[in-house]
Design a protein around this motif. Structure first.
Motif, mmCIF file in Angstrom:
data_model
loop_
_atom_site.group_PDB
_atom_site.id
_atom_site.type_symbol
_atom_site.label_atom_id
_atom_site.label_comp_id
_atom_site.label_asym_id
_atom_site.label_seq_id
_atom_site.Cartn_x
_atom_site.Cartn_y
_atom_site.Cartn_z
ATOM 1 N N UNK A 81 -25.428 -16.219 10.599
ATOM 2 C CA UNK A 81 -25.912 -16.904 9.691
ATOM 3 C C UNK A 81 -25.055 -16.421 8.396
ATOM 4 N N UNK A 82 -25.235 -17.307 7.441
ATOM 5 C CA UNK A 82 -24.421 -16.909 6.109
ATOM 6 C C UNK A 82 -25.245 -15.741 5.102
ATOM 7 N N UNK A 83 -26.601 -15.822 5.543
ATOM 8 C CA UNK A 83 -27.449 -14.647 4.730
ATOM 9 C C UNK A 83 -27.124 -13.336 5.427
ATOM 10 N N UNK A 84 -26.858 -12.315 4.915
ATOM 11 C CA UNK A 84 -26.457 -10.975 5.428
ATOM 12 C C UNK A 84 -27.313 -10.105 4.793
ATOM 13 N N UNK A 85 -28.542 -10.168 4.718
ATOM 14 C CA UNK A 85 -29.515 -9.247 4.201
ATOM 15 C C UNK A 85 -30.208 -8.736 5.272
ATOM 16 N N UNK A 86 -30.435 -7.215 5.045
ATOM 17 C CA UNK A 86 -31.301 -6.441 6.105
ATOM 18 C C UNK A 86 -32.407 -7.154 6.412
ATOM 19 N N UNK A 87 -33.218 -7.880 5.490
ATOM 20 C CA UNK A 87 -34.317 -8.453 5.990
ATOM 21 C C UNK A 87 -34.307 -9.677 7.059
ATOM 22 N N UNK A 88 -32.905 -10.082 6.999
ATOM 23 C CA UNK A 88 -32.776 -11.323 7.720
ATOM 24 C C UNK A 88 -32.266 -10.697 9.166
ATOM 25 N N UNK A 89 -31.667 -9.727 9.067
ATOM 26 C CA UNK A 89 -31.039 -8.953 10.132
ATOM 27 C C UNK A 89 -32.114 -8.359 11.170
ATOM 28 N N UNK A 90 -33.019 -7.949 10.394
ATOM 29 C CA UNK A 90 -34.385 -7.173 11.053
ATOM 30 C C UNK A 90 -34.873 -8.463 11.677
#
Length: 132
Positions: A81-90
């Motif tokens: 994904x283009x979103x690289x936040x820790x929240x999205x990874x989790x």
């Protein structure tokens, strides 16, 4: 040979993945949406790995990962994904993805993640990766 299902709707990303994965002796199968991906998985039991875009036109990748794991709990999924936040990874890891990579995808990082998934399954990809 390994079979990799690439679930991606963006033409640039598909082109980039094709270029990168051209270095592997693997069969790449493409699905542009969640429905096509699920149909493919229900009809082709030889898929070894899924590279899954999180933002798809018909379903979000998090929900699709859950559906994939219901069909094939053994299947490794790498979220992209283009979103690289820790929240999205989790969130990706919590919904069944085995790993996560941010776009724009670095070829060496992608190869390492793929290698790790097959190594974890005791199926080495060493013979698949050619020197780039």
């Amino acid at each position: 040979n390994k079979n990799i299902l690439i679930v991606e709707d963006d033409n640039f990303s598909i082109s980039l993945m094709s270029k990168y994965l051209g270095k592997l002796k693997a069969n790449c199968i493409y699905a542009k949406d969640g429905k096509s991906a699920l149909e493919c998985l229900k009809s082709d039991f030889s898929i070894d790995l899924v590279l899954l875009d999180i933002q798809l036109p018909d379903i979000n990748g998090f929900d699709l990962a859950r559906k994939i794991k219901k069909i094939a709990p053994y299947l490794s999924i790498i979220a992209q994904t283009a979103s690289c936040t820790q929240k999205d990874k989790d969130r990706a890891l919590n919904c069944g993805c085995n790993n996560y990579i941010s776009k724009l995808i670095n070829k060496e990082d992608l190869f390492q993640l793929i290698q790790d998934q097959f190594t974890n399954k005791k199926n080495s990809l060493t013979d698949l990766v050619q020197k780039a």
